[in-house]
Motif scaffolding. Structure first.
Motif, PDB file in Angstrom:
ATOM      1  N   HIS A   1     -24.954  89.293 -23.477  1.00 57.48           N
ATOM      2  CA  HIS A   1     -25.355  88.913 -24.830  1.00 57.48           C
ATOM      3  C   HIS A   1     -25.005  90.010 -25.836  1.00 57.48           C
ATOM      4  CE1 HIS A   1     -28.043  85.590 -23.440  1.00 57.48           C
ATOM      5  NE2 HIS A   1     -28.162  86.361 -22.381  1.00 57.48           N
ATOM      6  N   ARG A   2     -24.538  89.609 -26.998  1.00 60.82           N
ATOM      7  CA  ARG A   2     -24.409  90.539 -28.116  1.00 60.82           C
ATOM      8  C   ARG A   2     -25.762  90.618 -28.820  1.00 60.82           C
ATOM      9  NH1 ARG A   2     -23.056  89.519 -33.819  1.00 60.82           N
ATOM     10  NH2 ARG A   2     -22.507  91.501 -34.788  1.00 60.82           N
TER      11      ARG A   2
ATOM     12  N   LEU B   1     -30.671  83.815 -12.907  1.00 60.59           N
ATOM     13  CA  LEU B   1     -29.408  84.180 -13.534  1.00 60.59           C
ATOM     14  C   LEU B   1     -29.524  85.547 -14.204  1.00 60.59           C
ATOM     15  CD1 LEU B   1     -26.524  83.179 -14.197  1.00 60.59           C
ATOM     16  CD2 LEU B   1     -27.459  82.183 -16.289  1.00 60.59           C
ATOM     17  N   GLU B   2     -28.695  86.496 -13.774  1.00 56.20           N
ATOM     18  CA  GLU B   2     -28.740  87.846 -14.336  1.00 56.20           C
ATOM     19  C   GLU B   2     -28.267  87.822 -15.792  1.00 56.20           C
ATOM     20  OE1 GLU B   2     -29.930  90.494 -13.117  1.00 56.20           O
ATOM     21  OE2 GLU B   2     -29.601  90.673 -10.966  1.00 56.20           O
ATOM     22  N   GLN B   3     -28.897  88.671 -16.627  1.00 59.32           N
ATOM     23  CA  GLN B   3     -28.513  88.786 -18.020  1.00 59.32           C
ATOM     24  C   GLN B   3     -28.422  90.261 -18.416  1.00 59.32           C
ATOM     25  OE1 GLN B   3     -30.250  85.827 -20.876  1.00 59.32           O
ATOM     26  NE2 GLN B   3     -31.842  85.660 -19.325  1.00 59.32           N
ATOM     27  N   VAL B   4     -27.470  90.549 -19.323  1.00 60.35           N
ATOM     28  CA  VAL B   4     -27.281  91.913 -19.814  1.00 60.35           C
ATOM     29  C   VAL B   4     -27.193  91.877 -21.333  1.00 60.35           C
ATOM     30  CG1 VAL B   4     -25.699  93.896 -19.888  1.00 60.35           C
ATOM     31  CG2 VAL B   4     -26.126  92.709 -17.716  1.00 60.35           C
ATOM     32  N   ALA B   5     -27.905  92.785 -21.985  1.00 58.14           N
ATOM     33  CA  ALA B   5     -27.881  92.901 -23.449  1.00 58.14           C
ATOM     34  C   ALA B   5     -26.972  94.050 -23.841  1.00 58.14           C
ATOM     35  CB  ALA B   5     -29.289  93.144 -23.984  1.00 58.14           C
ATOM     36  N   CYS B   6     -26.048  93.783 -24.771  1.00 57.39           N
ATOM     37  CA  CYS B   6     -25.101  94.784 -25.255  1.00 57.39           C
ATOM     38  C   CYS B   6     -25.311  94.957 -26.754  1.00 57.39           C
ATOM     39  CB  CYS B   6     -23.664  94.342 -24.974  1.00 57.39           C
ATOM     40  SG  CYS B   6     -23.328  94.029 -23.222  1.00 57.39           S
ATOM     41  N   PHE B   7     -25.452  96.186 -27.199  1.00 59.25           N
ATOM     42  CA  PHE B   7     -25.922  96.454 -28.551  1.00 59.25           C
ATOM     43  C   PHE B   7     -24.800  96.909 -29.481  1.00 59.25           C
ATOM     44  CE2 PHE B   7     -29.084  97.716 -25.343  1.00 59.25           C
ATOM     45  CZ  PHE B   7     -29.961  96.646 -25.502  1.00 59.25           C
ATOM     46  N   ASP B   8     -24.765  96.314 -30.669  1.00 56.36           N
ATOM     47  CA  ASP B   8     -23.762  96.689 -31.662  1.00 56.36           C
ATOM     48  C   ASP B   8     -23.982  98.095 -32.198  1.00 56.36           C
ATOM     49  OD1 ASP B   8     -21.544  95.221 -32.226  1.00 56.36           O
ATOM     50  OD2 ASP B   8     -22.508  93.857 -33.621  1.00 56.36           O
TER      51      ASP B   8
END
Length: 403
Positions: free
Chosen positions: A97-98, A148-155
């Motif tokens: 995720h963005r 379901l694995e989730q990853v957060a990616c930060f701007d």
């Protein structure tokens, strides 16, 4: 029966749109293959789903009525069902995720957990127009697909390398300690473009580079040694150069004047600065740079000129901030696709040694500097979604394999 290959879904959720892409890691390589991409636009009014394959050909479309367009859960589950039905040889093993804001504490992508969601919730006041929409799909997926694995990616994460002096405002220290400081945005774009530049030009690994991310939302970043040193966006995505509908930097006294003399409240000011200003506000014609360049309305030309003036001014400021300029890079919608805008900005930077080759610029080549330019000039397409997919794989420690 042949086992399915692992695929990674990337989601970029906004206030009225949900963009998605799917990737597969290529065998014996760290490279990623784009499988498909698309978006749902018009969320909240008349939602429209459109998806394209890796060859950019339309694969599917769907529309919802006004009632169903309000339900993000329904829309997201439609995307997941469609992606799974389309990628018959693949299985979605994780979602990246963005997230616009990671604050000061989150300088790296993170696996999504209830604790992380609570932490990101606390940052909503720093990005009230973006953060809630970024977080909504994470909660929907956690509820409906808990395995379901989730990853957060930060701007904001790419800018965590900046020195404290570049992040500080001249405000009382107590406010700085509360987090009133410069964060910077478009970090996933800058990270991707920097990686591409250094892969092709390792001689610039320790160089002073200014990257111009120019689109409907625009900012610039000073990169030295592959790390962010300064950027034009600050506490919010309103700061810096003019954008499609955002004002960019404005004297704070203007806000005080509008409150005192025009009796404008918070919501009116927010609407003015985010949605009625920038290219649209100056021109009164459009927020689309292509429309403005084609217009014979003098107000449209003024908007174009102001944009180029402010971008060139910011390039010079960022070069001063990091102590040099060894390369200039254009990226994002305007930066990648408008030779005229690149040329106008370069003209204003000729004193810094920037000159573009007219033919190379017109043909949108990778390297567009003139032979007598002292500063190399590049056009590098950005790919934030691929950056998110790479981060997702790295965070989860997964490699190509069979699900």
């Amino acid at each position: 029966m042949t086992s399915k290959q692992a695929a990674y879904l990337v989601l970029n959720a906004g206030s009225s749109s949900l963009k998605f892409s799917a990737f597969r890691q290529q065998a014996a390589s760290a490279d990623l293959e784009t499988l498909l991409s698309g978006q749902i636009s018009g969320i909240g009014s008349s939602a429209h789903f459109a998806a394209k394959g890796a060859d950019r050909r339309l694969l599917a479309e769907h529309r919802w009525d006004d009632k169903d367009s309000l339900c993000r859960d329904t829309l997201l589950q439609y995307v997941l069902r469609w992606v799974r039905a389309t990628l018959v040889d693949d299985e979605i093993v994780a979602v990246g995720h963005r997230v616009v804001h990671g604050g000061l504490a989150l300088g790296q992508p993170m696996r999504v957990s209830p604790q992380l969601l609570d932490q990101l919730d606390s940052l909503v006041p720093l990005a009230p127009l973006h953060q809630p929409h970024n977080l909504a799909p994470m909660r929907i997926l956690a509820k409906n697909f808990p395995d379901l694995e989730q990853v957060a990616c930060f701007d904001t994460a790419f800018h965590s390398s900046q020195p404290a002096i570049a992040r500080s405002f001249a405000l009382p220290q107590a406010l700085t300690d509360e987090g009133v400081c410069s964060y910077g945005f478009h970090g996933l774009s800058y990270e991707y473009v920097t990686s591409q530049l250094l892969e092709n030009r390792p001689d610039l690994a320790e160089g002073h580079v200014v990257i111009c991310h120019l689109g409907n939302g625009s900012s610039l970043c000073a990169v030295k040694g592959g790390r962010s040193m300064d950027t034009s966006m600050g506490f919010s995505a309103l700061d810096g150069v003019p954008m499609g509908t955002r004002a960019g930097s404005v004297d704070p006294g203007v806000i005080l004047y509008l409150m005192r003399e025009k009796k404008m409240g918070l919501e009116e000011l927010e609407d003015l600065l985010y949605r009625q200003s920038g290219l649209l506000g100056v021109s009164g014609v459009s927020n689309d740079m292509q429309v403005l360049q084609a217009s014979d309305d003098p107000r449209a030309q003024k908007a174009v000129d102001l944009f180029c003036f402010r971008v060139a001014k910011e390039v010079a400021a960022l070069a001063a901030s990091m102590g040099g300029l060894d390369a200039l890079v254009f990226t994002a919608g305007i930066g990648e696709n408008s030779p005229e805008i690149r040329a106008l900005i370069a003209e204003r930077l000729e004193w810094l040694g920037v000159k573009v080759d007219a033919a190379a610029n017109r043909n949108r080549e990778y390297y567009i500097a003139a032979t007598d330019s002292k500063v190399p000039v590049f056009v590098i397409p950005t790919n934030e979604e691929m950056m998110i997919a790479k981060h997702t794989i790295n965070v989860l420690g997964q490699t190509i394999g069979h699900a």
